[in-house]
Write an enzyme that holds these catalytic residues in place. Structure first.
Site, mmCIF file in Angstrom:
data_model
loop_
_atom_site.group_PDB
_atom_site.id
_atom_site.type_symbol
_atom_site.label_atom_id
_atom_site.label_comp_id
_atom_site.label_asym_id
_atom_site.label_seq_id
_atom_site.Cartn_x
_atom_site.Cartn_y
_atom_site.Cartn_z
ATOM 1 N N VAL A 46 0.836 -1.200 0.000
ATOM 2 C CA VAL A 46 0.000 0.000 0.000
ATOM 3 C C VAL A 46 0.873 1.253 0.000
ATOM 4 O O VAL A 46 0.534 2.258 -0.635
ATOM 5 C CB VAL A 46 -0.961 0.001 1.223
ATOM 6 N N CYS A 47 2.003 1.196 0.676
ATOM 7 C CA CYS A 47 2.874 2.373 0.845
ATOM 8 C C CYS A 47 3.260 3.048 -0.468
ATOM 9 O O CYS A 47 3.136 4.273 -0.581
ATOM 10 C CB CYS A 47 4.104 2.013 1.659
ATOM 11 N N PRO A 48 3.707 2.309 -1.497
ATOM 12 C CA PRO A 48 4.076 3.020 -2.726
ATOM 13 C C PRO A 48 2.886 3.704 -3.395
ATOM 14 O O PRO A 48 3.044 4.752 -4.008
ATOM 15 C CB PRO A 48 4.686 1.938 -3.617
ATOM 16 N N LEU A 51 2.499 7.034 -1.435
ATOM 17 C CA LEU A 51 3.556 8.009 -1.692
ATOM 18 C C LEU A 51 3.482 8.547 -3.115
ATOM 19 O O LEU A 51 3.753 9.731 -3.356
ATOM 20 C CB LEU A 51 4.925 7.409 -1.373
#
Length: 187
Positions: A46-48, A51
């Site tokens: 999920v993080c990319p 960002l």
């Protein structure tokens, strides 16, 4: 304990920005609006997406007078490697702070005890270094960076107009409220 209304605590951290390693301190969060987005870890799922989405809003947030920082408990070296290998992260031009000492995650109360990871936390900090917005999400729930625009506009309005508050769903240019005894029970 809530971090709302508290000042950013002193810190020094290494970060990655535009192909270089840079130092970031609490002093960098003063004199301008700051958006700080914590996420659990580099090289995850999920993080990319978050960002990359934040990067898509970066120019607008900068135009509004805000600087953007992302932060995880990874090192600045890991941020560089992720930036060089991920198509989504390769687009990022804002500062990516490394927090392997867990200082920032602890100070902003997003550290997952015993895991060494940060929860998904979004903070809007005013030019005086005071936290005005804090939002925490569970790991599986990604954020929408476009929501930061309205929150930042409201925070800036309230900051610049003491004695006024923004009601729910407030948009720039709409009516605000002036809290008083005369409003009690009439809204």
């Amino acid at each position: 304990m809530s971090v709302i209304g508290t000042k950013v605590k002193p810190f020094t951290a290494q970060a990655f920005k535009n192909g270089e390693f840079v130092e970031v301190t609490d002093k960098d969060f003063k004199g301008q609006w700051t958006i700080l987005c914590f996420y659990p870890a580099d090289f995850t799922f999920v993080c990319p997406t978050e960002l990359e989405d934040l990067q898509e809003q970066y120019a607008t947030l900068k135009e509004m007078g805000a600087e953007v920082y992302s932060c995880s408990t990874d090192t600045h070296f890991t941020h560089k490697a992720w930036h060089e290998t991920s198509p989504a992260i390769g687009k990022v031009t804002y500062t990516m702070i490394g927090d392997p000492s867990l200082t920032l995650a602890t100070n902003f109360e997003v550290l997952r005890e015993g895991q060494g990871l940060a929860d998904r936390g979004t903070f809007i900090i005013d030019p005086d270094g005071e936290i005005q917005v804090a939002e925490i999400h569970a790991e599986g729930i990604g954020r929408d960076a476009s929501a930061l625009i309205d929150k930042l506009k409201a925070a800036q309005y309230v900051y610049n107009n003491p004695g006024e508050v923004c009601p729910a769903k407030w948009k720039e240019g709409e009516e605000t409220l002036k809290p008083s005894i005369d409003l009690v029970g009439k809204i």
